[in-house]
Design a protein around this motif. Structure first.
Motif, PDB file in Angstrom:
ATOM      1  N   PRO A 162       0.733  -1.225  -0.008  1.00 59.47           N
ATOM      2  CA  PRO A 162      -0.022  -0.140   0.053  1.00 59.47           C
ATOM      3  C   PRO A 162       0.822   1.174   0.020  1.00 59.47           C
ATOM      4  O   PRO A 162       0.217   2.183  -0.522  1.00 59.47           O
ATOM      5  CB  PRO A 162      -0.836  -0.210   1.375  1.00 59.47           C
ATOM      6  CG  PRO A 162      -0.062  -1.234   2.092  1.00 59.47           C
ATOM      7  CD  PRO A 162       0.484  -1.973   1.042  1.00 59.47           C
ATOM      8  N   LYS A 163       2.016   1.193   0.717  1.00 62.77           N
ATOM      9  CA  LYS A 163       2.749   2.503   0.679  1.00 62.77           C
ATOM     10  C   LYS A 163       3.348   2.874  -0.821  1.00 62.77           C
ATOM     11  O   LYS A 163       3.386   4.296  -0.887  1.00 62.77           O
ATOM     12  CB  LYS A 163       3.997   2.256   1.577  1.00 62.77           C
ATOM     13  CG  LYS A 163       3.870   2.989   3.114  1.00 62.77           C
ATOM     14  CD  LYS A 163       5.204   2.935   3.676  1.00 62.77           C
ATOM     15  CE  LYS A 163       5.172   4.043   4.691  1.00 62.77           C
ATOM     16  NZ  LYS A 163       6.458   4.241   5.382  1.00 62.77           N
ATOM     17  N   ASN A 164       3.681   1.934  -1.360  1.00 61.79           N
ATOM     18  CA  ASN A 164       4.042   2.428  -2.847  1.00 61.79           C
ATOM     19  C   ASN A 164       2.945   3.182  -3.655  1.00 61.79           C
ATOM     20  O   ASN A 164       3.094   3.839  -4.537  1.00 61.79           O
ATOM     21  CB  ASN A 164       4.149   1.085  -3.733  1.00 61.79           C
ATOM     22  CG  ASN A 164       5.642   0.538  -3.284  1.00 61.79           C
ATOM     23  OD1 ASN A 164       6.331   1.229  -2.532  1.00 61.79           O
ATOM     24  ND2 ASN A 164       5.939  -0.690  -3.526  1.00 61.79           N
ATOM     25  N   PHE A 165       1.885   2.911  -3.306  1.00 62.99           N
ATOM     26  CA  PHE A 165       0.624   3.596  -3.979  1.00 62.99           C
ATOM     27  C   PHE A 165       0.194   4.950  -3.101  1.00 62.99           C
ATOM     28  O   PHE A 165      -0.987   5.422  -3.407  1.00 62.99           O
ATOM     29  CB  PHE A 165      -0.487   2.585  -4.319  1.00 62.99           C
ATOM     30  CG  PHE A 165       0.034   1.513  -5.497  1.00 62.99           C
ATOM     31  CD1 PHE A 165      -0.008   1.812  -6.755  1.00 62.99           C
ATOM     32  CD2 PHE A 165       0.554   0.332  -4.808  1.00 62.99           C
ATOM     33  CE1 PHE A 165       0.387   0.981  -7.578  1.00 62.99           C
ATOM     34  CE2 PHE A 165       1.199  -0.480  -5.748  1.00 62.99           C
ATOM     35  CZ  PHE A 165       1.103  -0.274  -7.178  1.00 62.99           C
ATOM     36  N   GLY A 166       0.730   5.130  -2.076  1.00 65.18           N
ATOM     37  CA  GLY A 166       0.405   6.231  -1.434  1.00 65.18           C
ATOM     38  C   GLY A 166      -0.884   5.874  -0.517  1.00 65.18           C
ATOM     39  O   GLY A 166      -1.502   6.985  -0.147  1.00 65.18           O
ATOM     40  N   LEU A 167      -1.438   4.771  -0.223  1.00 66.19           N
ATOM     41  CA  LEU A 167      -2.436   4.541   0.380  1.00 66.19           C
ATOM     42  C   LEU A 167      -2.508   4.669   1.891  1.00 66.19           C
ATOM     43  O   LEU A 167      -3.585   5.142   2.250  1.00 66.19           O
ATOM     44  CB  LEU A 167      -2.934   3.031   0.076  1.00 66.19           C
ATOM     45  CG  LEU A 167      -3.557   2.506  -1.195  1.00 66.19           C
ATOM     46  CD1 LEU A 167      -3.947   1.043  -1.077  1.00 66.19           C
ATOM     47  CD2 LEU A 167      -4.752   3.248  -1.720  1.00 66.19           C
ATOM     48  N   ASP A 168      -1.336   4.747   2.408  1.00 68.73           N
ATOM     49  CA  ASP A 168      -1.462   5.556   3.573  1.00 68.73           C
ATOM     50  C   ASP A 168      -1.954   6.961   3.944  1.00 68.73           C
ATOM     51  O   ASP A 168      -2.639   7.341   4.695  1.00 68.73           O
ATOM     52  CB  ASP A 168      -0.126   5.071   4.442  1.00 68.73           C
ATOM     53  CG  ASP A 168       1.074   5.750   3.720  1.00 68.73           C
ATOM     54  OD1 ASP A 168       0.940   5.913   2.489  1.00 68.73           O
ATOM     55  OD2 ASP A 168       2.160   6.149   4.148  1.00 68.73           O
ATOM     56  N   ALA A 169      -1.321   7.694   2.831  1.00 69.89           N
ATOM     57  CA  ALA A 169      -1.747   9.227   2.623  1.00 69.89           C
ATOM     58  C   ALA A 169      -3.271   9.218   2.333  1.00 69.89           C
ATOM     59  O   ALA A 169      -3.880  10.132   2.963  1.00 69.89           O
ATOM     60  CB  ALA A 169      -0.872   9.693   1.607  1.00 69.89           C
TER      61      ALA A 169
END
Lengths: 236, 102
Positions: A162-169
């Motif tokens: 998820p971090k690579n796709f900015g899903l945390d943001a």
């Protein structure tokens, strides 16, 4: 007199479908974020079917994302979701005299008692339209929300880390979007600002998930003393 | 506590508010302090989740690509962009920043 009646029915139906579809669209973000928080597709779908309350669902997966899928974090996620569901109780109190459900007939309207169904119902002038608004909007949101949750979960599952796709943001932005309409008022703005500070700065010192609950106290502080109260105190 | 247990427990817990509303007398609505706290509690919890989700990582405070992503999200909210567009844009901004900074 048939025509005006038809027009009125059409408008309640179209409002309900519009609200259902718009709400459903953010079901996509819920589905994707839930999977990236560590839930599987079935668990994500069960949340949308049984819990069926956007704020509580985002809270549940938000705490799981921060605290992991086991131990005290799950307990904190349950309490966060529960506390965020409190406003549904107030909606139900307002819908009860309108719908007057009896016995087991209370089970379904209770499930559908959410922000959107209450908002559309209370926006109608006539009693018949209010009832229709509640049922149509509740049903439309239920169908679209669950459908879009599934699509989002499948998409999120396919995306990988998820971090690579900015899903945390994206998850943080989703919470910003949920409180945004409330930030224009100084009391709710102050409550939100204090809650952000408490949650962020207690994170290094408390078990994961607990900072969110502690930050909830900011509402008690401002609520008890009614600091920075709005000029026209309207309790809905 | 297992995740499945938590999912079912949380769903029932949220449902309990909804069903209690149909079982309780509506005079509960008339307590202004209770109504005010319930109203503000929603904002407080969602804002707290914004703080945790946006500015922490594990048990640490961490400022990273999520900050600029939130600024873009706020701008889009100000411009009344749809929810899904705002969320997707935040994801894109964070992903691009991470791509450029390696």
């Amino acid at each position: 007199m048939a025509k005006p009646k038809n027009q009125r029915e059409f408008s309640v139906l179209s409002i309900s479908l519009g609200v259902g579809f718009a709400t459903g669209l953010y079901g996509i973000s819920f589905g994707a974020l839930s999977v990236s928080a560590g839930l599987d597709i079935v668990q994500t779908q069960v949340l949308s079917l049984l819990m069926f309350s956007g704020g509580s669902q985002f809270a549940f997966i938000g705490v799981i994302a921060a605290a992991g899928v086991g131990g005290i974090g799950v307990g904190a996620a349950v309490v966060s979701a529960w506390l965020l569901g409190i406003r549904n109780g107030f909606y139900a109190l307002r819908m009860a005299p309108l719908l007057k459900p009896l016995g087991l007939g209370k089970l379904i309207p209770a499930l559908l008692t959410i922000d959107e169904s209450t908002a559309v119902a209370t926006a109608q002038k006539e009693i018949a339209d209010q009832k229709k608004g509640f049922w149509l909007t509740g049903a439309a949101v239920f169908v679209f929300w669950n459908l879009m949750t599934f699509i989002g979960a499948v998409l999120g599952d396919a995306l990988g880390d998820p971090k690579n796709f900015g899903l945390d943001a994206a998850a943080a932005a989703a919470f910003l979007g949920l409180i945004w309409p409330r930030l224009m008022e100084r009391q709710t703005f102050a409550v939100a600002a204090l809650a952000i500070l408490i949650a962020t700065f207690t994170t290094p010192y408390l078990p994961a998930g607990v900072p969110v609950l502690v930050a909830g106290l900011s509402s008690v502080i401002f609520g008890l003393f009614n600091w920075l109260k709005p000029k026209e105190q309207v309790i809905k | 506590m297992s995740l499945w247990f938590g999912i079912v427990a949380a769903s029932l817990a949220v449902y309990s508010w909804k069903i209690f509303g149909y079982l309780l007398p509506s005079s509960v609505l008339n307590n202004p302090v209770l109504a005010r706290i319930a109203n503000l509690l929603t904002v407080a919890l969602l804002a707290a989740l914004l703080g945790v989700q946006g500015f922490t990582s594990g048990t640490q405070i961490e400022l990273d690509a999520r900050g600029p992503a939130l600024l873009v999200a706020a701008l889009l909210l100000f411009l009344r962009a749809p929810f899904i567009v705002m969320v997707a844009s935040a994801a894109l901004v964070a992903a691009l920043i991470r791509l450029w900074l390696g």
